[in-house]
Write a protein that holds these residues in place. Structure first.
Motif, PDB file in Angstrom:
ATOM      1  N   HIS A 351      -3.838 101.373 103.332  1.00  0.00           N
ATOM      2  CA  HIS A 351      -4.492 100.063 103.452  1.00  0.00           C
ATOM      3  C   HIS A 351      -5.940 100.126 102.980  1.00  0.00           C
ATOM      4  O   HIS A 351      -6.446  99.195 102.352  1.00  0.00           O
ATOM      5  N   ASP A 355      -7.486  97.892  99.853  1.00  0.00           N
ATOM      6  CA  ASP A 355      -8.663  97.034  99.969  1.00  0.00           C
ATOM      7  C   ASP A 355      -9.654  97.314  98.846  1.00  0.00           C
ATOM      8  O   ASP A 355     -10.189  96.396  98.219  1.00  0.00           O
ATOM      9  N   ARG A 405      -6.214  95.148 109.755  1.00  0.00           N
ATOM     10  CA  ARG A 405      -6.900  95.788 108.643  1.00  0.00           C
ATOM     11  C   ARG A 405      -8.327  96.205 109.025  1.00  0.00           C
ATOM     12  O   ARG A 405      -9.250  96.129 108.210  1.00  0.00           O
ATOM     13  N   ALA A 408      -9.192  99.356 107.016  1.00  0.00           N
ATOM     14  CA  ALA A 408      -9.307  99.086 105.580  1.00  0.00           C
ATOM     15  C   ALA A 408     -10.691  98.580 105.209  1.00  0.00           C
ATOM     16  O   ALA A 408     -11.155  98.805 104.080  1.00  0.00           O
ATOM     17  N   ARG A 409     -11.377  97.920 106.129  1.00  0.00           N
ATOM     18  CA  ARG A 409     -12.694  97.344 105.817  1.00  0.00           C
ATOM     19  C   ARG A 409     -13.831  98.342 105.962  1.00  0.00           C
ATOM     20  O   ARG A 409     -14.971  98.048 105.603  1.00  0.00           O
TER      21      ARG A 409
END
Length: 602
Positions: A351, A355, A405, A408-409
């Motif tokens: 993930h 991103d 997520r 992912a950030r």
């Protein structure tokens, strides 16, 4: 007349320098010097004797260069440790004296290799051959080696640098010249080991005579005293008498490929049909076939720029990030992640990559986010633990571990370091060099690399960089020395691990082929210096290795093949093309989609 004196002095000085240079340059090669009737002279241990053992195969893995040696006689692998070799050669091994200064012909290193029935390795040279005479003269002169006055080879030159051969042509003989650390040069062709990277295209004799066998191109690799060089061999197709078709390049890639094809007299393929193109580009860019309606629409369009537009559309398609996320996962070692929460970790890593790829984050920033990752990433321990628990609580369903997520950030990917196995600095050295530099360093763990410049010392100094990372219990900051309990329990932080502090002090961190990084207690993160060195325009591996990976994906073979094996014994098939692609990547600030477009629009 006074005004002429300085000129005359300068001319005389230049003449002396020229004469000295000529005196230092050996005109005769070893086979000429020690042949019957040759000029002879006392051989040098490092320049002549040790390379001869390599040429004869004495110090390779299958013979006396193995870890246990053979029959009590052990040489250093490929002659990388001449001091030990010299000591070994002076010993008595029970059957006789290996180097008998009083009676050179009775020396075992002359007797055994010339008698097949006495030597398990068979006959390696003839009695009276130039090799025999050379070793005999070295022994007769005292079998000496002064390690304090050691002169090593700094560069190996092979001529000609490129060979174009018809299958009916006569053989071409290569010439190897060694440049030494004292500035001298010597013809070392007779002491150089030559190998062909593809014997079905070009084969060669032990003396460097190249013979063409079939159409194609390959490289001839030359090895002498730890130095490696190569020359390219091109065998053109038979001339059919027809003019070479005019080609209209779409971009510079076609010009470089076209130039190579012309040398080989290979005609480029015709432009593929629209039906072939849409099928190939979908599979190559997003890993799936187009729908029937997408295909009909594309085939019906009469727009001259429809192929370029389709490429642009696919590079922003949601499937692009998923598909290439899996590719990046494979390159960076996501599939090797092993702990009790492995599947959770694998999907979070995937993930995170999706991103970054969906936002077209520059490649160098993605590399920074892996190599320089920390768990806290600017947050407090409490904030880190709270986010980690949120991820764990949201884990629901096999394919939706991180539905929010959250991971992912994050800017950096701590999971690159989080595997229990990866707390071994050697593992991180191998993974980082392979993933981001296209270099395989496994050989240099145990001995100097046989086909490249890397030594054990290079490996150890590069490893020191990865020792300067701590794995801590997140709640307390206490450094953990043993295996961890899984994701969310420990954090990756900067600062020298206490386990390795003494080693790092003794073995200063050093980039591969680059500068040392002075050790500073509580100093800045040395991994940032590693990243800066990697992304620097002059780095010969970072940009080339990535564009080569993309080329390998689209064409099934890399310009350097295998794509993760950049070394001096594996030169690029089209060095001009690889260099240009790497320069474009750097100039466009490591824009990944830009390189995709370049290749796809060629």
């Amino acid at each position: 007349m006074r005004s002429l004196i300085p000129i005359l002095v300068c001319c005389f000085s230049g003449l002396v320098a020229t004469l000295e240079a000529e005196e230092n340059r050996s005109v005769e090669s070893a086979p000429e010097r020690w042949a019957e009737g040759g000029s002879g002279g006392t051989p040098d241990f490092v320049r002549h004797v040790v390379p001869l053992f390599s040429k004869l195969g004495c110090n390779n893995r299958a013979c006396h260069g193995s870890f246990q040696g053979q029959n009590g006689f052990r040489l250093s692998l490929f002659g990388f440790e001449p001091v030990k070799d010299h000591r070994e050669l002076l010993e008595n091994d029970g059957d006789g004296i290996r180097t008998n200064v009083k009676d050179p012909q009775a020396s075992l290193i002359l007797f055994k290799p010339t008698h097949e029935d006495e030597h398990e390795g068979g006959e390696r040279m003839k009695v009276g051959s130039w090799q025999y005479r050379m070793l005999q003269e070295w022994i007769a002169a005292g079998a000496k080696y002064d390690s304090k006055r050691d002169v090593r080879v700094t560069r190996l030159k092979i001529t000609p640098p490129e060979i174009i051969l018809n299958r009916s042509s006569e053989e071409v003989t290569l010439r190897a010249t060694a440049i030494f650390s004292d500035g001298t040069e010597e013809d070392v062709t007779g002491l150089t080991l030559f190998t062909s990277n593809d014997k079905s295209i070009a084969d060669l004799s032990k003396d460097g005579q190249v013979k063409a066998l079939r159409t194609g191109d390959t490289a001839i690799i030359a090895q002498y005293s730890g130095a490696v060089a190569s020359t390219q061999v091109l065998v053109p197709a038979a001339d059919d008498g027809q003019p070479y078709a005019m080609a209209f390049p779409h971009n510079k890639i076609d010009e470089f490929v076209g130039a190579k094809l012309r040398k080989l007299r290979i005609r480029p393929s015709d432009l593929c049909s629209d039906g072939d193109f849409i099928r190939r580009v979908y599979l190559d860019v997003i890993g799936t076939l187009p729908t029937a309606s997408e295909t009909r629409k594309f085939l019906a369009s009469r727009s001259p720029g429809k192929r370029a537009k389709l490429i642009d559309d696919l590079l922003v398609h949601p499937a692009y990030a998923r598909y290439w996320g899996m590719k990046f996962s494979d390159w960076t070692g996501n599939s090797k992640y092993i702990n009790r929460n492995a599947m959770l970790s694998n999907w979070m890593w995937q993930h995170w990559l999706e991103d970054k790829l969906s936002r077209n984050v520059p490649y160098d920033e993605i590399v920074y986010a892996n190599v320089c990752a920390t768990s806290l990433d600017g947050r407090s321990r409490a904030e880190f633990l709270a986010e980690t628990q949120a991820i764990l609580h949201r884990a629901a369903g096999r394919y939706n571990f991180d539905d929010g997520r959250l991971y992912a950030r994050r800017r950096t990917n701590e999971l690159y370091w989080g595997n229990v196995e990866r707390r071994n600095p050697e593992t991180m050295v191998l993974q980082t060099a392979n993933a981001f530099l296209g270099i395989r360093l496994e050989c240099a763990q145990c001995h100097n690399h046989p086909f490249d410049r890397w030594t054990q010392k290079d490996f150890e100094q590069f490893k020191s960089i990865f020792m300067m990372v701590r794995f801590c219990v997140s709640a307390t900051g206490e450094e953990r020395k043993g295996a961890g309990r899984g994701f969310g329990v420990e954090s990756v932080e900067t600062g020298v691990s206490s386990r390795f502090e003494n080693i790092v002090r003794k073995t200063p961190p050093k980039m591969l082929g680059g500068p040392e990084v002075p050790y500073k207690e509580n100093g800045p993160d040395v991994r940032v210096e590693l990243w800066k060195w990697m992304r620097a325009p002059e780095n010969p591996y970072f940009a080339p290795s990535f564009v080569n990976r993309l080329w390998d994906h689209y064409f099934g073979i890399g310009i350097v093949d295998s794509p993760d094996d950049f070394n001096q014994g594996n030169p690029p098939s089209n060095p001009q093309l690889l260099s240009w692609l790497a320069d474009e990547f750097i100039e466009h600030k490591f824009d990944i989609r830009y390189i995709h477009r370049l290749i796809l629009n060629s």
